[in-house]
Design a protein around this motif. Structure first.
Motif, mmCIF file in Angstrom:
data_model
loop_
_atom_site.group_PDB
_atom_site.id
_atom_site.type_symbol
_atom_site.label_atom_id
_atom_site.label_comp_id
_atom_site.label_asym_id
_atom_site.label_seq_id
_atom_site.Cartn_x
_atom_site.Cartn_y
_atom_site.Cartn_z
ATOM 1 N N HIS A 105 0.824 -1.206 0.000
ATOM 2 C CA HIS A 105 0.000 0.000 0.000
ATOM 3 C C HIS A 105 0.865 1.265 0.000
ATOM 4 C CE1 HIS A 105 -2.772 -3.145 1.452
ATOM 5 N NE2 HIS A 105 -3.673 -2.437 0.826
ATOM 6 N N SER A 106 2.096 1.133 -0.462
ATOM 7 C CA SER A 106 3.007 2.269 -0.497
ATOM 8 C C SER A 106 2.446 3.397 -1.359
ATOM 9 C CB SER A 106 4.365 1.832 -1.053
ATOM 10 O OG SER A 106 5.227 2.954 -1.182
ATOM 11 N N THR A 107 2.752 4.614 -0.957
ATOM 12 C CA THR A 107 2.345 5.789 -1.726
ATOM 13 C C THR A 107 3.273 6.049 -2.919
ATOM 14 O OG1 THR A 107 3.634 7.154 -0.196
ATOM 15 C CG2 THR A 107 1.280 6.906 0.265
ATOM 16 N N ILE A 108 4.397 5.317 -2.996
ATOM 17 C CA ILE A 108 5.361 5.511 -4.091
ATOM 18 C C ILE A 108 5.684 4.149 -4.693
ATOM 19 C CG2 ILE A 108 7.611 6.431 -4.773
ATOM 20 C CD1 ILE A 108 7.549 8.130 -2.189
ATOM 21 N N VAL A 109 5.149 3.882 -5.871
ATOM 22 C CA VAL A 109 5.369 2.610 -6.560
ATOM 23 C C VAL A 109 6.268 2.861 -7.765
ATOM 24 C CG1 VAL A 109 4.281 0.703 -7.817
ATOM 25 C CG2 VAL A 109 3.164 1.663 -5.789
ATOM 26 N N TYR A 110 7.344 2.099 -7.867
ATOM 27 C CA TYR A 110 8.297 2.268 -8.965
ATOM 28 C C TYR A 110 8.057 1.302 -10.123
ATOM 29 C CZ TYR A 110 11.040 5.016 -5.615
ATOM 30 O OH TYR A 110 11.446 5.957 -4.709
ATOM 31 N N HIS A 111 7.485 0.134 -9.816
ATOM 32 C CA HIS A 111 7.476 -0.931 -10.828
ATOM 33 C C HIS A 111 6.373 -1.923 -10.464
ATOM 34 C CE1 HIS A 111 9.450 -3.449 -13.896
ATOM 35 N NE2 HIS A 111 9.394 -4.477 -13.060
ATOM 36 N N GLU A 112 5.417 -2.116 -11.373
ATOM 37 C CA GLU A 112 4.340 -3.092 -11.132
ATOM 38 C C GLU A 112 3.825 -3.606 -12.483
ATOM 39 O OE1 GLU A 112 0.169 -3.603 -8.596
ATOM 40 O OE2 GLU A 112 1.290 -1.725 -8.481
ATOM 41 N N PRO A 113 4.636 -4.425 -13.170
ATOM 42 C CA PRO A 113 4.279 -4.831 -14.524
ATOM 43 C C PRO A 113 3.319 -6.025 -14.597
ATOM 44 C CG PRO A 113 6.417 -5.718 -13.955
ATOM 45 C CD PRO A 113 5.970 -4.910 -12.780
ATOM 46 N N PHE A 114 3.083 -6.689 -13.476
ATOM 47 C CA PHE A 114 2.233 -7.879 -13.458
ATOM 48 C C PHE A 114 1.086 -7.689 -12.470
ATOM 49 C CE2 PHE A 114 6.597 -9.243 -14.481
ATOM 50 C CZ PHE A 114 6.385 -9.766 -15.756
ATOM 51 N N SER A 115 0.149 -8.620 -12.467
ATOM 52 C CA SER A 115 -1.063 -8.478 -11.655
ATOM 53 C C SER A 115 -0.897 -8.993 -10.234
ATOM 54 C CB SER A 115 -2.220 -9.228 -12.327
ATOM 55 O OG SER A 115 -1.989 -10.630 -12.302
ATOM 56 N N THR A 116 0.256 -9.531 -9.889
ATOM 57 C CA THR A 116 0.439 -10.211 -8.604
ATOM 58 C C THR A 116 0.131 -9.320 -7.409
ATOM 59 O OG1 THR A 116 2.190 -11.495 -9.653
ATOM 60 C CG2 THR A 116 2.031 -11.606 -7.247
ATOM 61 N N ALA A 117 0.712 -8.126 -7.374
ATOM 62 C CA ALA A 117 0.508 -7.247 -6.217
ATOM 63 C C ALA A 117 -0.960 -6.896 -6.053
ATOM 64 C CB ALA A 117 1.358 -5.986 -6.357
ATOM 65 N N GLN A 119 -3.507 -8.720 -6.999
ATOM 66 C CA GLN A 119 -4.194 -9.919 -6.495
ATOM 67 C C GLN A 119 -4.006 -10.065 -4.983
ATOM 68 O OE1 GLN A 119 -4.038 -13.697 -8.804
ATOM 69 N NE2 GLN A 119 -2.660 -12.576 -10.185
ATOM 70 N N ILE A 120 -2.794 -9.776 -4.507
ATOM 71 C CA ILE A 120 -2.540 -9.866 -3.065
ATOM 72 C C ILE A 120 -3.355 -8.806 -2.331
ATOM 73 C CG2 ILE A 120 -0.791 -9.751 -1.257
ATOM 74 C CD1 ILE A 120 1.276 -10.665 -3.312
ATOM 75 N N ARG A 121 -3.390 -7.599 -2.867
ATOM 76 C CA ARG A 121 -4.176 -6.541 -2.232
ATOM 77 C C ARG A 121 -5.654 -6.936 -2.133
ATOM 78 N NH1 ARG A 121 -1.729 -3.232 -6.169
ATOM 79 N NH2 ARG A 121 0.252 -2.384 -5.445
ATOM 80 N N ASP A 122 -6.159 -7.597 -3.195
ATOM 81 C CA ASP A 122 -7.568 -8.006 -3.188
ATOM 82 C C ASP A 122 -7.866 -9.003 -2.068
ATOM 83 O OD1 ASP A 122 -8.101 -6.381 -5.344
ATOM 84 O OD2 ASP A 122 -7.978 -7.980 -6.833
ATOM 85 N N LEU A 123 -6.861 -9.803 -1.716
ATOM 86 C CA LEU A 123 -7.036 -10.792 -0.649
ATOM 87 C C LEU A 123 -6.759 -10.215 0.735
ATOM 88 C CD1 LEU A 123 -5.245 -13.923 -2.188
ATOM 89 C CD2 LEU A 123 -7.683 -13.711 -1.683
ATOM 90 N N ALA A 124 -6.101 -9.061 0.779
ATOM 91 C CA ALA A 124 -5.530 -8.576 2.035
ATOM 92 C C ALA A 124 -6.557 -8.431 3.151
ATOM 93 C CB ALA A 124 -4.802 -7.252 1.808
ATOM 94 N N GLN A 125 -7.687 -7.794 2.863
ATOM 95 C CA GLN A 125 -8.620 -7.520 3.953
ATOM 96 C C GLN A 125 -9.300 -8.788 4.457
ATOM 97 O OE1 GLN A 125 -8.634 -4.297 5.346
ATOM 98 N NE2 GLN A 125 -9.435 -5.650 6.914
ATOM 99 N N THR A 126 -9.503 -9.765 3.572
ATOM 100 C CA THR A 126 -10.203 -10.988 3.993
ATOM 101 C C THR A 126 -9.329 -11.881 4.867
ATOM 102 O OG1 THR A 126 -9.555 -12.168 1.966
ATOM 103 C CG2 THR A 126 -11.671 -11.001 1.947
ATOM 104 N N ILE A 127 -7.992 -11.766 4.738
ATOM 105 C CA ILE A 127 -7.130 -12.611 5.570
ATOM 106 C C ILE A 127 -6.343 -11.789 6.584
ATOM 107 C CG2 ILE A 127 -6.901 -14.250 3.665
ATOM 108 C CD1 ILE A 127 -3.967 -13.413 3.455
ATOM 109 N N PHE A 128 -6.691 -10.524 6.703
ATOM 110 C CA PHE A 128 -5.998 -9.637 7.640
ATOM 111 C C PHE A 128 -6.275 -10.063 9.078
ATOM 112 C CE2 PHE A 128 -6.309 -5.667 10.242
ATOM 113 C CZ PHE A 128 -4.949 -5.368 10.274
ATOM 114 N N SER A 129 -5.208 -10.189 9.873
ATOM 115 C CA SER A 129 -5.332 -10.533 11.280
ATOM 116 C C SER A 129 -5.059 -9.296 12.127
ATOM 117 C CB SER A 129 -4.346 -11.644 11.656
ATOM 118 O OG SER A 129 -4.285 -11.797 13.057
#
Length: 264
Positions: A105-117, A119-129
């Motif tokens: 959730h960084s405010t400064i992203v340098y590189h994100e060429p694929f969907s992985t991050a 996808q992880i963000r989409d799961l984050a709240q449901t598995i957040f402890s």
């Protein structure tokens, strides 16, 4: 510096035969707390080629540039880059690892060429402890408080090493959700007494101006607030008992999809 960071990312991929899935700024710059002395702390998640994952031996799953791992171009002295291999990152994500959540959730992203991050963000709240994350921030605040704010004289920078985890912990207590990464957003949400808020914002102004290493008498108004909040957060954390469904199969699927997306 942005262009230099991109060049180092690309060279790291070539020299280590990997793909960097996501790279961002972590630490003070991402939190909105930079000064003219602040380094660039770049953190990334990377993926090896498929055969790397078919070995019976576990290999090293961290890359640190330039401290431990070399790249074949010069690296600026103000740049510190380190990354986690994807399966390591996903195992830590399963435990609601706060540094990883902050990266994502960084405010400064340098590189994100694929969907992985994403996808992880989409799961984050449901598995957040909330419990796991809150304990991390409480322990960080306690350790930094003991080390720094019990002294009579304090560096300006040290206040923020306690303030931010305390404010993040209070966000979790209030919302049961992942705290925002921006320091000022946490301050605004905390509804602090006017005098305390003014003292904190004055320190923030001075830190940004490059005064972060100045040592001066401790501000007891802030010290008293932090001590009280740490005690309350620690007591609250002990009452949390939130059951999270095991996300391992979802993360296995995410890993396999990433292998296909990146390498085909």
């Amino acid at each position: 510096m942005h262009e230099h960071i991109i060049n180092v990312i690309k060279q790291t991929e070539k020299d280590h035969d990997i793909k960097i899935l996501y790279a961002c700024e972590a630490g003070s710059r991402a939190w909105g707390l930079p000064s003219k002395h602040s380094d660039y702390d770049v953190r990334f998640i990377y993926l090896h080629k498929k055969n790397w994952y078919l070995s019976i031996d576990q290999e090293r799953d961290v890359i640190e540039v330039p401290n431990r791992d070399e790249v074949s171009i010069p690296v600026d002295d103000g740049l510190d880059m380190s990354g986690w291999e994807l399966t390591k990152a996903l195992k830590l994500f399963r435990k609601s690892n706060p540094p990883l959540l902050e990266w994502l959730h960084s405010t400064i992203v340098y590189h994100e060429p694929f969907s992985t991050a994403e996808q992880i963000r989409d799961l984050a709240q449901t598995i957040f402890s909330p419990r796991s994350c809150l304990y991390h921030y409480v322990n960080m605040a306690k350790g930094n408080f003991r080390e720094c704010l019990k002294r009579e004289d304090v560096r300006i920078k040290m206040y923020f090493n306690v303030l931010r985890p305390v404010l993040a912990g209070n966000w979790i207590k209030k919302y049961q959700s992942i705290p925002p990464i921006g320091f000022e957003e946490l301050v605004e949400d905390a509804s602090l007494p006017t005098e305390l808020k003014e003292a904190i914002m004055n320190l923030l102004k001075r830190k940004r101006a490059g005064e972060e290493w100045i040592v001066e008498p401790r501000i007891n108004l802030i010290k008293t607030y932090l001590q009280k909040e740490i005690e309350q957060l620690e007591a609250y954390a002990k009452t949390l008992d939130v059951e999270i469904e095991d996300p391992t199969e979802q993360l296995n699927g995410l890993f396999r999809r990433t292998l296909e997306e990146v390498w085909g």
